[in-house]
Design an enzyme around this catalytic site. Structure first.
Site, mmCIF file in Angstrom:
data_model
loop_
_atom_site.group_PDB
_atom_site.id
_atom_site.type_symbol
_atom_site.label_atom_id
_atom_site.label_comp_id
_atom_site.label_asym_id
_atom_site.label_seq_id
_atom_site.Cartn_x
_atom_site.Cartn_y
_atom_site.Cartn_z
ATOM 1 N N ASN A 1 -6.714 -4.916 17.565
ATOM 2 C CA ASN A 1 -5.400 -5.474 17.877
ATOM 3 C C ASN A 1 -4.317 -4.531 17.363
ATOM 4 O OD1 ASN A 1 -3.132 -7.119 18.114
ATOM 5 N ND2 ASN A 1 -3.604 -8.282 16.242
ATOM 6 N N ALA B 1 30.951 44.064 0.463
ATOM 7 C CA ALA B 1 29.791 43.506 -0.236
ATOM 8 C C ALA B 1 30.193 42.933 -1.594
ATOM 9 C CB ALA B 1 28.734 44.592 -0.434
ATOM 10 N N TYR C 1 37.668 28.075 -7.973
ATOM 11 C CA TYR C 1 37.597 26.954 -8.910
ATOM 12 C C TYR C 1 38.148 27.392 -10.258
ATOM 13 C CZ TYR C 1 35.323 23.043 -11.404
ATOM 14 O OH TYR C 1 35.064 21.929 -12.150
ATOM 15 N N ARG D 1 0.798 -1.225 0.000
ATOM 16 C CA ARG D 1 0.000 0.000 0.000
ATOM 17 C C ARG D 1 0.834 1.280 0.000
ATOM 18 N NH1 ARG D 1 -3.660 -2.043 4.933
ATOM 19 N NH2 ARG D 1 -1.907 -3.479 5.090
ATOM 20 N N ASN E 1 37.081 42.402 7.598
ATOM 21 C CA ASN E 1 35.786 42.696 6.983
ATOM 22 C C ASN E 1 35.855 42.419 5.483
ATOM 23 O OD1 ASN E 1 33.030 44.125 7.516
ATOM 24 N ND2 ASN E 1 33.798 44.979 5.598
HETATM 25 C C1 UD1 Z 1 -1.857 -7.133 11.568
HETATM 26 C C2 UD1 Z 1 -2.750 -8.027 12.436
HETATM 27 C C3 UD1 Z 1 -4.017 -7.260 12.827
HETATM 28 C C4 UD1 Z 1 -3.632 -5.977 13.532
HETATM 29 C C5 UD1 Z 1 -2.639 -5.141 12.682
HETATM 30 C C6 UD1 Z 1 -2.115 -4.007 13.510
HETATM 31 C C7 UD1 Z 1 -2.363 -10.326 11.710
HETATM 32 C C8 UD1 Z 1 -2.914 -11.477 10.960
HETATM 33 N N1 UD1 Z 1 -3.095 -9.223 11.720
HETATM 34 O O1 UD1 Z 1 -2.582 -6.846 10.378
HETATM 35 O O2 UD1 Z 1 -4.813 -8.045 13.678
HETATM 36 O O3 UD1 Z 1 -4.788 -5.221 13.814
HETATM 37 O O4 UD1 Z 1 -1.525 -5.952 12.277
HETATM 38 O O5 UD1 Z 1 -1.306 -3.119 12.758
HETATM 39 O O6 UD1 Z 1 -1.295 -10.445 12.283
HETATM 40 N N2 UD1 Z 1 4.873 -9.513 8.165
HETATM 41 C C9 UD1 Z 1 5.925 -10.389 8.012
HETATM 42 N N3 UD1 Z 1 5.720 -11.553 7.319
HETATM 43 C C10 UD1 Z 1 4.513 -11.882 6.798
HETATM 44 C C11 UD1 Z 1 3.442 -10.965 6.956
HETATM 45 C C12 UD1 Z 1 3.647 -9.793 7.662
HETATM 46 O O7 UD1 Z 1 7.036 -10.131 8.462
HETATM 47 O O8 UD1 Z 1 4.433 -12.960 6.204
HETATM 48 C C13 UD1 Z 1 5.105 -8.272 8.905
HETATM 49 C C14 UD1 Z 1 4.884 -7.029 8.070
HETATM 50 O O9 UD1 Z 1 6.095 -6.612 7.475
HETATM 51 C C15 UD1 Z 1 4.391 -6.025 9.102
HETATM 52 C C16 UD1 Z 1 3.725 -6.878 10.157
HETATM 53 O O10 UD1 Z 1 4.173 -8.214 9.951
HETATM 54 O O11 UD1 Z 1 5.468 -5.311 9.694
HETATM 55 C C17 UD1 Z 1 2.199 -6.836 10.082
HETATM 56 O O12 UD1 Z 1 1.806 -7.246 8.789
HETATM 57 P P1 UD1 Z 1 0.665 -6.483 8.011
HETATM 58 O O13 UD1 Z 1 0.482 -7.162 6.705
HETATM 59 O O14 UD1 Z 1 0.911 -5.033 8.031
HETATM 60 O O15 UD1 Z 1 -0.574 -6.876 8.945
HETATM 61 P P2 UD1 Z 1 -1.928 -6.109 9.079
HETATM 62 O O16 UD1 Z 1 -2.811 -6.457 7.927
HETATM 63 O O17 UD1 Z 1 -1.682 -4.694 9.355
HETATM 64 CA CA CA Z 2 0.154 -3.271 9.383
#
Ligand code: UD1
Ligand code: CA
Length: 482
Positions: free
Chosen positions: A180, A389, A396, A24, A386
């Protein structure tokens, strides 16, 4: 050394999830490397967890792996990275991290995403305190618009039962406003087994870390939720949220500096990187940006309209409408307005770099002044000198840069061209409009210009009938020359 919290269980590990695509953001750059207030998102999070003093910190990397790893290693070299080759979900990401943490059976594991830069050490510590006698604890918040977040589903007794993702929630569950945050503290002895039981039978076909909550509850374990403010949990998924996070961080930083003794007449227009150092009795006027390792000492006044990067402003200096990068502004020195100080500029005590002056790799001695319209590059200027102006330090030759040295208490006439390399001695002068190609000895005046000659009646002969010619004829002194 691990930190033992009051009631006993220490923080064995911190896991930062940073492998996601960040689709996104619509960016070529991994999401967690986008920055606000001078630090990338992942650095903000690592900065907040560092004081928790966990035995191990693991970052799960995937998308843009080498760039993310390099950034983390640079600022937090003790962090271990775990490679998640395919982003199969947050549950899978934690499983990858746990492979790097074989010995977890005692203590707690804090898990959080790398895209929540507003979480503070203090909030994380409160969650760790709550987690002492629970299998899992989740940081939550009540949102006016909970869209996109996982919903916190509580039972009739008000206890946390499960977390349901936006895309899997029923119409009824969509109405739940408690969400969450994506920050959890788990009991290290229980998490591995619970995680192994997470499937991917959901709308996104991913292994959700959030499912662990329902699994542990089903096993009869205690699961807690700690509610915090909406502001703390903001997750950055797109560039609007990046800007929002920047605004919150900005106002937190300026408020802290005001509490620490810095005056700001318009704090809403002031941006200060977290890496900047200020002192009490500094005054910041409107539209000031202080970035990098900038330091401002007591009594200095900066603004309006200044951007200072990696710049030191000594005591009681005044800096107005100035752009400076890697400059050192001395005590009681005065800079601006419309002044550009480039790397290597050093202004001595009470020195002045005035309006429309650009300086680079140049040192101005105590009380020395460049008041107007000048370019000073690759130069050393002695105390009390000083610079007239519109003087240009011609440094260079088209291929190489050369230095100019000017002694103490010298007077450089207006519109002098100093063709470097060249030296002007102590107490020496240059005549206005000179092109100085040779050294000027101490006490001498360097005159480097042709003598003026006037060609009388030129306008009458060559521009007859013009308004200039008419004005000349009407002038009484003109009549006298006839
Ligand atoms: C997640 C939570 C959601 C919460 C939200 C808060 C889950 C399933 N959902 O959703 O409940 O409200 O965060 O911001 O956990 N990432 C990995 N590997 C992966 C997928 C994600 O490292 O395979 C990391 C992403 O880089 C990110 C974080 O996990 O930093 C969260 O992933 P993201 O896809 O942003 O989850 P949300 O849809 O925001
Ligand atoms: Ca997120």
């Amino acid at each position: 050394m691990s930190n033992t919290t009051n009631s006993g269980k220490s923080l064995n590990a911190v896991v930062i999830l940073a492998a996601g695509m960040g689709t996104r953001m619509k960016s070529n750059q991994p999401k967690v490397l986008h920055s606000v207030l001078g630090l990338s998102l992942v650095e903000h999070v690592l900065g907040a967890v560092a004081p928790l003093d966990a035995q191990n910190t693991v970052a799960v990397v995937g998308h843009g792996r080498s760039l993310v790893e390099a950034k983390i290693q640079n600022s937090h070299p003790a962090v271990i990275s775990a490679f998640q080759e395919q982003q199969n979900g947050t549950g899978h990401a934690l499983a990858v991290a746990l492979e790097a943490l074989p010995d977890l059976d005692s203590g707690l594991v804090l898990v959080m995403a790398a895209d929540t830069p507003l979480l503070t050490t203090q909030v994380l510590s409160s969650l760790i305190a709550v987690a002492q006698d629970a299998a899992a604890s989740v940081l939550t918040a009540e949102l006016i618009d909970p869209t996109g977040y996982g919903r916190i589903i509580r039972n009739l007794a008000g206890d946390l039962d499960q977390i349901v993702e936006q895309s899997d929630a029923t119409a009824e569950q969509h109405k739940v406003s408690e969400v969450n945050s994506g920050v959890y503290v788990f009991d290290g002895a229980l998490i591995r087994d619970a995680l192994a039981r997470v499937g991917n039978a959901n709308a996104q076909g991913e292994q959700y870390l959030t499912d662990v909550i329902g699994i542990l509850r089903g096993d009869g374990h205690t699961v807690r939720a700690l509610v915090t403010s909406e502001e703390n949990i903001l997750g950055v998924n797109d560039r609007r949220q990046l800007a929002q996070a920047g605004q919150v961080l900005r106002s937190r930083i300026v408020e802290q500096w005001m509490l620490d003794g810095v005056t700001m007449i318009d704090p809403g227009s002031v941006w200060i990187d977290s890496s900047v150092t200020l002192h009490p009795d500094v005054t910041l006027l409107q539209n000031v940006q202080l970035t990098g390792t900038t330091v401002v000492h007591p009594g200095a006044v900066v603004g309006p309209d200044c951007s200072l990067h990696n710049t030191v402003v000594e005591k009681s200096a005044k800096v107005v409408r100035t752009v400076a990068d890697s400059a050192h502004i001395g005590e009681e020195a005065s800079v601006g307005p419309f002044t550009y100080l480039r790397p290597g500029t050093i202004l001595g005590k009470k020195a002045k770099a005035g309006g429309f002056v650009e300086m680079k790799n140049a040192e101005l001695g105590e009380g020395a002044k460049v008041p107007h319209l000048s370019y000073v590059g690759d130069a050393e200027i002695g105390e009390g000198t000083n610079i007239g102006a519109a003087t240009i330090f011609v440094n260079y030759d088209g291929e190489k840069k050369h230095r100019t040295t000017i002694g103490k208490h010298a007077r450089i006439g207006s519109d002098t061209m100093l063709i470097a390399p060249v030296t002007v001695g102590d107490g020496a002068y240059t005549a206005a409009g000179s092109v100085i190609t040779e050294d000027v000895p101490a006490g001498a005046i360097g005159v480097g210009r042709s003598r003026q000659r006037n060609i009388l009646d030129w306008v009458l002969r060559r521009r007859p009938g013009t308004s200039s010619a008419q004005a000349a004829v009407a002038d009484s002194s003109m009549t006298n020359t006839k």
